[in-house]
Design a protein around this motif. Structure first.
Motif, PDB file in Angstrom:
ATOM      1  N   VAL A  59       0.813  -0.734   0.379  1.00  0.00           N
ATOM      2  CA  VAL A  59      -0.229   0.168  -0.010  1.00  0.00           C
ATOM      3  C   VAL A  59       1.095   1.313  -0.373  1.00  0.00           C
ATOM      4  O   VAL A  59       1.839   1.732   0.705  1.00  0.00           O
ATOM      5  N   MET A  60       1.029   2.796  -1.036  1.00  0.00           N
ATOM      6  CA  MET A  60       1.472   3.443  -1.160  1.00  0.00           C
ATOM      7  C   MET A  60       0.755   4.347  -0.634  1.00  0.00           C
ATOM      8  O   MET A  60      -0.522   4.651  -1.190  1.00  0.00           O
ATOM      9  N   VAL A  61       1.586   5.562  -0.065  1.00  0.00           N
ATOM     10  CA  VAL A  61       1.037   6.958  -0.070  1.00  0.00           C
ATOM     11  C   VAL A  61       2.023   8.149  -0.542  1.00  0.00           C
ATOM     12  O   VAL A  61       3.286   8.169  -0.384  1.00  0.00           O
ATOM     13  N   ASP A  62       1.715   8.315  -1.731  1.00  0.00           N
ATOM     14  CA  ASP A  62       2.514   9.731  -2.128  1.00  0.00           C
ATOM     15  C   ASP A  62       1.788  11.441  -1.619  1.00  0.00           C
ATOM     16  O   ASP A  62       0.770  11.120  -2.114  1.00  0.00           O
ATOM     17  N   THR A  63       2.429  11.874  -1.023  1.00  0.00           N
ATOM     18  CA  THR A  63       2.074  13.582  -0.024  1.00  0.00           C
ATOM     19  C   THR A  63       2.957  14.194  -1.272  1.00  0.00           C
ATOM     20  O   THR A  63       3.987  13.806  -2.038  1.00  0.00           O
ATOM     21  N   PHE A  64       2.344  15.127  -1.324  1.00  0.00           N
ATOM     22  CA  PHE A  64       2.840  16.294  -2.777  1.00  0.00           C
ATOM     23  C   PHE A  64       3.441  17.557  -1.421  1.00  0.00           C
ATOM     24  O   PHE A  64       3.956  18.035  -1.840  1.00  0.00           O
ATOM     25  N   ARG A  65       3.674  17.520  -0.327  1.00  0.00           N
ATOM     26  CA  ARG A  65       4.308  18.201   0.500  1.00  0.00           C
ATOM     27  C   ARG A  65       4.848  17.187   1.024  1.00  0.00           C
ATOM     28  O   ARG A  65       5.028  15.677   1.839  1.00  0.00           O
ATOM     29  N   PRO A  66       6.447  17.572   1.672  1.00  0.00           N
ATOM     30  CA  PRO A  66       7.680  16.690   2.870  1.00  0.00           C
ATOM     31  C   PRO A  66       6.697  16.236   4.005  1.00  0.00           C
ATOM     32  O   PRO A  66       6.444  16.508   4.505  1.00  0.00           O
ATOM     33  N   LEU A  67       7.310  14.310   3.857  1.00  0.00           N
ATOM     34  CA  LEU A  67       6.559  13.716   5.010  1.00  0.00           C
ATOM     35  C   LEU A  67       8.017  14.345   6.767  1.00  0.00           C
ATOM     36  O   LEU A  67       9.243  14.951   6.214  1.00  0.00           O
ATOM     37  N   GLU A  68       7.275  14.489   7.455  1.00  0.00           N
ATOM     38  CA  GLU A  68       7.902  14.462   8.731  1.00  0.00           C
ATOM     39  C   GLU A  68       7.518  12.858   9.241  1.00  0.00           C
ATOM     40  O   GLU A  68       7.251  12.489   9.453  1.00  0.00           O
ATOM     41  N   LEU A  69       8.816  12.884  10.499  1.00  0.00           N
ATOM     42  CA  LEU A  69       9.110  11.781  11.164  1.00  0.00           C
ATOM     43  C   LEU A  69       7.941  12.110  12.198  1.00  0.00           C
ATOM     44  O   LEU A  69       8.412  12.577  12.502  1.00  0.00           O
TER      45      LEU A  69
END
Ligand SMILES: [Fe+2]
Length: 399
Positions: free
Chosen positions: A368-378
């Motif tokens: 399952v993939m999630v692509d985000t258009f803003r950067p992800l933080e941890l």
């Protein structure tokens, strides 16, 4: 959702008298999106849905995030976050641990055998992927039966609770949006029907059973809502005088539902198909795709694993659920792994994987993939299960 449903007892005309056997009125509630200008449902309650007798703060699990700096691709091992014993006392709502997040979406993980409290996420829609186990998801609209491989779609502000069922521990990969989560618009007709080229159709979406109609008093409801906490999110608990599951009927186009990944019909081609061919849902500033077991590229000179790609506008989060992921061989990635491939870094098969894939006809993989258009933080959970070595995995010779 433009897929009209109705359950239970509703009056023939909306906004007209609907009376109980004793002559009193049922209480009509419109639950609608985008300011009365998008999908909605009408619910008929036995008691007033606005009543509150007490409120207090719900201290959410750690919602702080830290930037992915210095920028690195990462391998997060979700199965290290909980022991089996943890599941006995963890529920899928309060026990979620934050893996990754940004201003648009948060991904968390929970392992559970315990029933959750009543819960309402007023920040946005939720899409909970059931990695393993099963549950009854009781909602104000009726019950959903959730099983392994289900996406459970819960619209914003739907009161519900998770009750694990069966012997296997419930593992939940929770995608919480700040927006709504829907099938991709390009799969839909201009009136909202799923089109012939869509990899799934309305028959694959499973709505609630009949409304639950529970009669209990002084019930707690845990709310996640917009507020002053990290990420602009705060928790509250409302004590309400009557159980929210007092609905005797509803109709409309807004309701929770499940879709099982096994009902996704993969789109394949002579040469490699890009991730949008695998899309299942979308929210504001992110998409959800799934890579299911499938026949692979059949051009006589095809290379079935992906080319190296720098998807410059996205951070890519892949959750490896099952099977044997061809492109990641030699990287340590296995079931329960998450890879984060951030924008600005070209990623692709590990060394040797492209050559090894030639001649394969079938990939037995599920991700399952999630692509985000803003950067992800941890989040704290992402930091806790980072293998710390993945960024170097393209330097090694496959052995
Ligand atoms: Fe990718």
């Amino acid at each position: 959702m433009a897929h009209y449903q109705h359950r239970g007892s509703i009056p023939p005309k909306r906004h007209t008298q609907h009376r109980r056997p004793d002559g009193g009125l049922y209480y009509e509630e419109l639950m609608g999106e985008e300011g009365f200008s998008s999908d909605s449902s009408l619910l008929y309650h036995r008691t007033i849905p606005s009543a509150i007798v007490d409120a207090r703060t719900w201290v959410l699990s750690d919602q702080q995030t830290v930037p992915n700096e210095p920028l690195l691709p990462r391998h997060l091992k979700l199965h290290e976050l909980f022991t089996d014993a943890d599941a006995d006392t963890t529920d899928v709502v309060t026990g979620r641990r934050l893996v990754l997040g940004n201003e648009d979406v948060r991904i968390s993980y929970a392992v559970s055998r315990a029933a959750s409290p009543l819960y309402r996420n007023a920040v946005g829609d939720e899409c909970v992927y059931v990695e393993s186990g099963a549950a009854t998801v009781e909602t104000v609209f009726g019950n959903l039966d959730a099983r392994q491989g289900d996406y459970v779609l819960v619209p914003r502000a739907t009161t519900h609770r998770w009750i694990p069922t069966g012997d296997e521990v419930l593992r939940a990969y929770c995608i919480e949006a700040n927006s709504h989560i829907t099938p991709p618009h390009r799969y839909l007709s201009r009136f909202g029907q799923l089109l012939e080229h869509s990899p799934f159709c309305e028959r694959d979406l499973h709505g609630p059973s009949e409304p639950p109609n529970v009669a209990e008093t002084d019930v707690e409801v845990y709310l996640k809502h917009r507020g002053s906490g990290p990420g602009g999110i705060t928790g509250s608990v409302h004590v309400v005088p009557h159980h929210p599951f007092d609905v005797i009927g509803w109709d409309g186009c807004l309701y929770p539902y499940t879709f099982n990944v096994a009902d996704y019909e993969p789109i394949t081609g002579r040469v490699h198909q890009p991730p949008p061919a695998h899309q299942v849902f979308e929210g504001h500033n992110f998409v959800i795709c799934n890579f299911v077991p499938r026949k692979v590229d059949y051009h006589p000179l095809s290379i079935p694993v992906p080319y190296y790609h720098s998807n410059v506008d996205s951070d890519e989060v892949m959750f490896y659920v099952d099977g044997d992921y061809e492109a990641r061989k030699g990287s340590g990635i296995g079931k329960g792994s998450v890879s984060l491939h951030p924008g600005g870094h070209a990623h692709g098969p590990q060394p040797g994987a492209a050559e090894a894939s030639i001649g394969k006809h079938y990939f037995d993989e599920l991700a399952v993939m999630v692509d985000t258009f803003r950067p992800l933080e941890l989040g704290e959970a992402g930091r806790a299960c980072d293998d710390g070595a993945y960024a170097g995995s393209w330097n090694r010779t496959r052995g």
